[in-house]
Enzyme design. Structure first.
Site, mmCIF file in Angstrom:
data_model
loop_
_atom_site.group_PDB
_atom_site.id
_atom_site.type_symbol
_atom_site.label_atom_id
_atom_site.label_comp_id
_atom_site.label_asym_id
_atom_site.label_seq_id
_atom_site.Cartn_x
_atom_site.Cartn_y
_atom_site.Cartn_z
ATOM 1 N N TYR A 1 39.564 35.102 37.610
ATOM 2 C CA TYR A 1 39.715 36.171 36.825
ATOM 3 C C TYR A 1 40.320 37.295 37.723
ATOM 4 C CZ TYR A 1 39.100 40.204 33.771
ATOM 5 O OH TYR A 1 39.577 41.209 33.014
ATOM 6 N N TRP B 1 43.689 40.843 37.646
ATOM 7 C CA TRP B 1 44.941 41.270 37.010
ATOM 8 C C TRP B 1 46.056 40.992 38.124
ATOM 9 C CZ3 TRP B 1 46.200 46.143 34.385
ATOM 10 C CH2 TRP B 1 45.574 46.386 32.909
HETATM 11 P P1 PGD Z 1 42.024 43.731 40.881
HETATM 12 O O1 PGD Z 1 41.545 45.133 41.974
HETATM 13 O O2 PGD Z 1 43.097 44.181 40.172
HETATM 14 O O3 PGD Z 1 40.642 43.484 39.868
HETATM 15 O O4 PGD Z 1 39.079 43.214 38.235
HETATM 16 P P2 PGD Z 1 40.162 42.369 39.187
HETATM 17 O O5 PGD Z 1 39.703 41.304 39.556
HETATM 18 O O6 PGD Z 1 41.606 42.174 38.040
HETATM 19 O O7 PGD Z 1 42.468 42.357 41.679
HETATM 20 C C1 PGD Z 1 43.606 41.822 41.732
HETATM 21 C C2 PGD Z 1 43.599 41.268 43.174
HETATM 22 O O8 PGD Z 1 45.012 40.386 42.964
HETATM 23 C C3 PGD Z 1 43.876 42.263 44.150
HETATM 24 O O9 PGD Z 1 43.068 42.073 45.285
HETATM 25 C C4 PGD Z 1 45.305 42.167 44.439
HETATM 26 O O10 PGD Z 1 45.591 42.397 46.013
HETATM 27 C C5 PGD Z 1 45.831 40.534 44.313
HETATM 28 N N1 PGD Z 1 46.996 40.307 44.062
HETATM 29 C C6 PGD Z 1 48.182 41.041 43.304
HETATM 30 N N2 PGD Z 1 49.322 40.393 43.388
HETATM 31 C C7 PGD Z 1 48.965 39.013 43.652
HETATM 32 C C8 PGD Z 1 49.650 37.867 43.944
HETATM 33 O O11 PGD Z 1 50.878 37.917 43.571
HETATM 34 N N3 PGD Z 1 49.223 36.783 44.373
HETATM 35 C C9 PGD Z 1 47.772 36.747 44.695
HETATM 36 N N4 PGD Z 1 47.429 35.463 45.298
HETATM 37 N N5 PGD Z 1 46.928 37.828 44.678
HETATM 38 C C10 PGD Z 1 47.647 38.961 44.261
HETATM 39 C C11 PGD Z 1 39.358 44.126 37.192
HETATM 40 C C12 PGD Z 1 38.284 44.178 36.476
HETATM 41 O O12 PGD Z 1 36.968 44.952 36.894
HETATM 42 C C13 PGD Z 1 38.309 44.733 34.813
HETATM 43 S S1 PGD Z 1 39.686 44.183 34.031
HETATM 44 C C14 PGD Z 1 37.580 45.552 34.310
HETATM 45 S S2 PGD Z 1 37.928 46.283 32.819
HETATM 46 C C15 PGD Z 1 36.124 45.607 34.742
HETATM 47 N N6 PGD Z 1 35.657 47.223 34.640
HETATM 48 C C16 PGD Z 1 34.627 47.577 35.256
HETATM 49 C C17 PGD Z 1 33.729 48.674 35.026
HETATM 50 O O13 PGD Z 1 34.212 49.531 34.174
HETATM 51 N N7 PGD Z 1 32.634 48.890 35.774
HETATM 52 C C18 PGD Z 1 32.217 48.057 36.545
HETATM 53 N N8 PGD Z 1 31.282 48.528 37.239
HETATM 54 N N9 PGD Z 1 32.928 46.911 36.967
HETATM 55 C C19 PGD Z 1 33.964 46.725 36.396
HETATM 56 N N10 PGD Z 1 34.736 45.472 36.738
HETATM 57 C C20 PGD Z 1 35.871 44.966 35.948
#
Ligand code: PGD
Length: 770
Positions: free
Chosen positions: A115, A117
Site C-alpha cells: 500500500y 501513495w
Molecule cells: P507515503 O509517505 O506517501 O505514505 O501512507 P503512505 O504509505 O502512502 O509513502 C509513499 C512512499 O513511496 C514514500 O516513502 C516515497 O519515498 C515512496 N516513493 C515515491 N515515489 C516512488 C517511486 O517511484 N518508486 C518507489 N519504489 N517508491 C516511491 C499514507 C496513509 O497513511 C494514508 S493514505 C492515510 S489517509 C492514513 N492516514 C493516517 C491518519 O490520519 N492517522 C494515522 N495515525 N495514520 C494514518 N495512516 C495512513
C-alpha cells in the site's frame, strides 16, 4: 477563476501540484509552480535539494544478517547495518529468493499488498509496477480498501449501494456554491488536505470554492474539536472527539419528534426507516436519543443541537463528514448516521443538499471524475484469492492461519514468507508501530524499492534504490484533473538508482518472465503505447509527439454533478445497488452478520479510548493524529518546508493553553507524548484553536526509535507509535489511526538524536562497486 488554459508552462507534476523545476548541479534549486494554478501548494518547497539529498539510497543494499544467515525471522531487522552490493549480485539474489518462495510455498506466501501513495506518473507508478510484476510470477496476497476511507468503502455499499464510486461522484463544488444554504461539516473541510490529489493537480481550486462559499454568506458549521478545520468565520460546535454519532442521532431525534422529517422521502427512497425511528425514540432500548442524552456524551449544549436541527430542516442543507471520523474505532457509525440525517431531511439528490463525505479530505473530492480510463499499465491477473483488509497487516503477520471476521465473511490470515513493498511506507501509515515492528521481524524476507532511506527501507532485507519522478519521463494524470502532463525528466538518476520498471525487468529476465512483464517494450515505448491507447478513446486528442512537445493534452471531465440525483428522480428506474434498491437506513444484511461492534443501523457505541472511558484517568488527552500540512504523508519529511514546521527539532504537538498551563508547558518546550502503546517526542505549540482536553499531532515524521527503549520511544515524533492497531469493527476492519488517548510531560535531560536524519550504517564492502 483562472483555469489551466493552454498550459505549456509546467514540465512536471506531483501529487501536490504541477511545476517547472530549476535544476543546477543535478539537483533542484528552485521550483516554479504552474502560473495557471490559483493556489500553488507550499509543499513544492520540499522538492528543493531532494535529488542529491544525503538520504538518497546510492546503490543496492542487503541487511548484513540476511546476507550472512539467509532468510528467516530477524529480531534485529531495522537495527542492523547494511552491506552495499552491486546490481548483478542483488538481482541474482532476489531472483533466487523469489524462485525459492514461489516454488516451495507458492504465491500465497508472498505479500504484495504494498500500500502507498508513491508518486505521480501513470507508467512508473510503483504500485502498478509491483502488482504487475508479481502477477507475472503467479500472483500474490493483496490488500483491499484504503487507509484513507477503508471503513466507508465497506459500509457504504450496504447503505447506498456503492463505496468508492460514491466518494468520487460527490456533489460538485460549483453546485454547493450556488445552491447550498447551510453546510454542516463534521470534521470540517480542512484546507491543508486539499493541496494533494493522487496523480497530480494542475490548478488547486477547492480552497477557492470554500472561501467563495464563506464570502457569499453560506452558513458553514464546524462540528469538530479543531477550529482550524473550517474558515474562522464559520460557527463552531466543538464536539468531543469520537462522539459524532451521538451528536448526529440527536439531530435526527429533534427532526422526528418535531415532525420536521420528510416521511415521503423515507417511504419512496429508503428502507429501514421504522427500525431506526424506533431506535431514535428509545422504543427498543428505552433510551431516546435526545439532545440532552447526546450532550452528556458530546459536550454540546442541548439547545444548540435543537436549534441546528431546526435550521437544517428550514433550508437547503448539505451534511458532510471528513474521512477522519471514519478512520476510528466504530467509524462506521457517524457515516451511517450522517446518511440517516440527510435522508430524514429528504434532500439527498437535490442540488446543494443531502450527504457528502470527504470534502477537504483530499484535493479532488467534489470535482467530477473522468468516466473514461486514463493511460494505465495493465496489472494482469492475480489468481490468489487470499487478501486482507489493508490495515490488518500486523494481525496477518502475527497470526498466520488464524480466523478473523470481515464484512460477513470468516477468513483466515495467510502465512507469509516474503513481503514486497514499493511506493509506500508502512512505518508511517500503520498504527502501533512497536507492534508492527515485532510482526515485521517475523517475516523471513522483506524487499523494498525506495528512493530514500525511509523507515520502510531501513526495515528491509533487500533494498533496491529507485529513481524519483524528476529522473524519468512519464505521463501525469489524475481522476479529476483536465490536463495530462508530459512529465519530462530533469536530471540523471542519482548514483546507481534505477526505475522500478528497470529493476523488475532485470529480475524477470532471470526468472524467465520478462516477456510477460515487459511485453518487449522499453519504458519509452510503454509511454507512447499507453498514451496512444488513451488517445484512441476520445476524439481530437493530439498524437504522442505533439503531446510530448507541447507538454500537455487537455481532457474533459464531466460537468458538475449532484450526488444521487438520478436515483432521487427515479428510484424505481434507477435503483441503488443495495439489496432493496433504496437507501438502507437499517440493513438486514449487516444485521444478519450479528456484529455487536456494527449493528444493523446507526448506533452510538462508546470507543475504548475517548474522554468518557476508564483509560482517560491515566491518559486524559485525546490526540488527533491526522494528516500533515507540511508534507504529503511521510514523503520528503527532510525537505525544507517540512523541516521548517518542526518545533524543538521534532513534530509539533498543539495543545490548548489550559492543558499546557496545567502541565507547566510553554511554546517550544520539548515533551514526551505517551500512550499505552509507546511514546514519542514532540515540540509544544500552545493553541487556543483546539478544544480543551484535545491535542493534535500530524502523521508523517519518520519513525526514529531510540535504541534500547521499550516498547518504543520515537525521537522524531511519529504519532503512530501512540495509536491503537484495531479494526474499525468486524464489518470494515478499517484503519483507526485518527485518535488515541495520551498524556504529555516535559522531557528532562538530553534529547535523543533523530537517527533517521542520516543514512543507516553500512559495512563490509566498499560502496559503488559493481
Ligand atoms: P507515503 O509517505 O506517501 O505514505 O501512507 P503512505 O504509505 O502512502 O509513502 C509513499 C512512499 O513511496 C514514500 O516513502 C516515497 O519515498 C515512496 N516513493 C515515491 N515515489 C516512488 C517511486 O517511484 N518508486 C518507489 N519504489 N517508491 C516511491 C499514507 C496513509 O497513511 C494514508 S493514505 C492515510 S489517509 C492514513 N492516514 C493516517 C491518519 O490520519 N492517522 C494515522 N495515525 N495514520 C494514518 N495512516 C495512513
Amino acid at each position: 477563476m483562472t483555469g489551466p488554459r493552454e498550459d505549456t508552462s509546467h514540465r512536471h507534476t506531483s501529487h501536490w501540484g504541477a511545476f517547472t523545476p530549476r535544476v543546477e548541479g543535478g539537483d533542484v534549486t528552485a521550483v516554479r509552480p504552474s502560473p495557471f494554478d490559483p493556489a500553488p501548494s507550499p509543499l513544492l518547497g520540499n522538492l528543493v535539494g531532494s535529488l542529491r539529498h544525503p538520504l538518497r539510497i546510492p546503490q543496492p543494499m542487503v541487511r548484513e544478517g540476511w546476507l550472512r544467515d539467509g532468510p528467516g525471522p530477524a529480531p534485529l531487522r531495522g537495527e542492523e547495518p547494511f552491506v552495499p552490493v552491486g546490481w548483478d549480485e542483488v538481482v541474482d539474489r532476489l531472483a533466487g529468493e523469489l524462485r525459492r518462495v514461489y516454488t516451495d510455498r507458492g504465491p500465497e506466501a508472498v505479500f504484495g499488498g504494498s500500500y502507498g501513495w508513491s508518486s505521480a506518473g501513470r507508467f512508473h507508478h510503483a504500485q502498478g509496477q509491483v502488482h504487475r510484476f508479481l502477477n507475472t510470477l503467479g500472483g500474490y496476497v493483496a490488500s483491499e480498501n484504503t487507509y484513507s476511507a477503508g471503513t466507508s468503502e465497506v459500509l457504504l455499499p450496504h447503505v447506498l449501494g456503492a463505496g468508492p464510486q460514491i466518494l468520487r461522484t460527490l456533489t460538485s463544488w460549483p453546485v454547493l456554491e450556488e445552491h447550498t444554504e447551510l453546510m454542516v461539516c463534521v470534521g470540517g473541510v480542512p484546507t491543508k488536505n486539499m493541496a494533494v490529489a493522487p496523480g497530480g493537480v494542475t490548478a488547486h481550486t477547492s480552497e477557492g470554492h470554500l472561501a467563495a462559499m464563506a464570502a457569499r454568506g453560506i452558513e458553514l458549521v464546524l462540528v469538530g474539536p479543531d477550529r482550524r478545520d473550517l474558515p474562522s468565520s464559520s460557527a463552531w460546535l466543538p464536539v468531543r472527539p469520537g462522539t459524532d454519532a451521538a451528536f448526529l442521532l440527536a439531530l435526527c431525534h429533534v427532526l422526528v419528534t418535531e415532525g420536521l422529517h420528510d416521511e415521503g422521502f423515507l417511504r419512496t427512497h429508503c428502507v429501514g426507516g421504522d427500525r431506526v425511528l424506533d431506535h431514535l425514540l428509545g422504543r427498543t432500548d428505552g433510551l431516546p436519543k435526545t439532545p440532552r442524552w447526546a450532550a452528556e456524551l458530546c459536550g454540546i449544549d442541548p439547545g444548540a443541537i435543537t436549534a441546528l436541527a431546526r435550521r437544517m430542516a428550514s433550508r437547503r442543507t448539505m451534511i458532510t463528514l471528513t474521512f477522519s471520523v471514519q478512520r476510528a474505532e466504530f467509524g462506521e457509525q457517524p457515516v451511517w448516521a450522517g446518511v440517516l440525517l440527510a435522508a430524514l431531511l429528504g434532500q439527498i439528490g437535490l442540488p446543494g443538499g443531502g450527504f457528502g463525505h470527504g470534502y477537504g479530505s483530499i484535493g479532488d473530492n467534489g470535482h467530477p471524475a473522468h468516466t473514461r480510463v486514463l493511460p494505465t499499465l495493465p496489472q494482469g491477473h492475480n489468481p490468489v484469492r487470499a487478501r486482507i483488509p489493508v490495515a490488518r497487516i500486523a494481525d496477518m503477520l502475527l497470526h498466520p492461519g488464524e480466523e478473523y471476521a470481515y464484512n460477513g465473511e470468516r477468513r483466515r490470515y495467510p502465512d507469509v514468507e516474503l513481503v514486497y513493498w514499493c511506493g509506500g511506507n508502512p512505518f508511517h501509515h500503520h498504527q502501533d508501530l512497536a507492534r508492527l515492528r515485532a510482526a515485521w521481524r517475523r517475516v523471513p524476507t522483506v524487499v523494498v524499492h525506495e528512493p530514500y532511506w525511509t523507515p520502510a527501507a531501513r526495515h528491509a532485507d533487500i533494498v533496491l534504490p529507485a529513481t524519483v519522478t524528476l529522473e524519468r519521463d512519464d505521463i501525469g494524470a489524475s481522476r479529476t484533473d483536465p490536463v495530462l502532463t508530459a512529465m519530462h525528466a530533469a536530471a540523471p538518476p542519482y548514483e546507481q538508482a534505477q526505475d522500478d520498471y528497470t529493476i523488475f525487468a532485470a529480475v524477470a529476465d532471470l526468472l524467465g518472465t520478462d516477456k510477460d512483464y515487459t511485453e518487449g517494450r522499453s519504458a519509452a515505448e510503454w509511454l507512447r503505447h499507453l498514451y496512444e491507447g488513451w488517445r484512441a478513446d476520445g476524439a481530437g486528442r493530439p498524437d504522442f509527439d505533439t503531446f510530448w512537445a507541447d507538454g500537455h493534452a487537455r481532457t474533459t471531465p464531466p460537468p458538475p454533478g449532484v450526488l444521487l440525483s438520478g436515483f432521487r428522480r427515479d428510484p424505481v428506474g434507477r435503483p441503488l445497488a443495495t439489496p432493496s434498491g433504496r437507501i438502507e437506513l437499517a440493513s438486514t444484511v449487516v444485521t444478519s452478520f450479528g456484529y455487536d461492534d456494527c449493528p444493523g443501523h446507526p448506533t452510538w457505541l462508546a470507543p475504548v479510548e475517548w474522554h468518557g472511558s476508564e483509560r482517560a484517568a491515566r491518559y486524559p488527552l485525546v490526540l488527533l493524529a491526522n494528516n500533515p500540512a507540511a508534507r504529503l504523508h511521510s514523503q520528503l519529511d527532510f525537505g525544507e518546508h517540512s523541516r521548517g514546521s518542526k518545533v524543538a527539532g521534532r513534530e509539533p504537538v498543539r495543545i490548548h493553553p489550559d492543558d499546557a498551563a496545567r502541565r507547566g508547558l510553554g511554546g517550544g518546550d520539548l515533551v514526551r507524548v505517551f500512550s499505552d502503546r509507546g511514546a514519542c517526542l514532540g515540540g509544544v505549540v500552545v493553541d487556543g484553536d483546539l478544544s480543551p482536553g484535545v491535542v493534535q499531532m500530524s502523521t508523517g515524521a519518520w519513525f526514529s526509535p531510540v535504541p534500547g527503549v521499550e516498547p518504543v520511544l520515537c525521537a522524531a515524533g511519529n504519532v503512530n507509535v501512540l495509536t491503537r492497531d484495531v479494526g474499525s469493527s468486524r464489518l470494515a476492519q478499517g484503519c483507526t489511526g485518527s485518535r488515541a488517548l495520551v498524556e504529555i510531560e516535559r522531557w528532562h535531560g538530553p534529547a535523543p538524536e533523530v537517527d533517521v536524519a542520516a543514512p543507516p550504517e553500512t559495512v563490509g564492502r566498499t560502496r559503488h562497486q559493481g
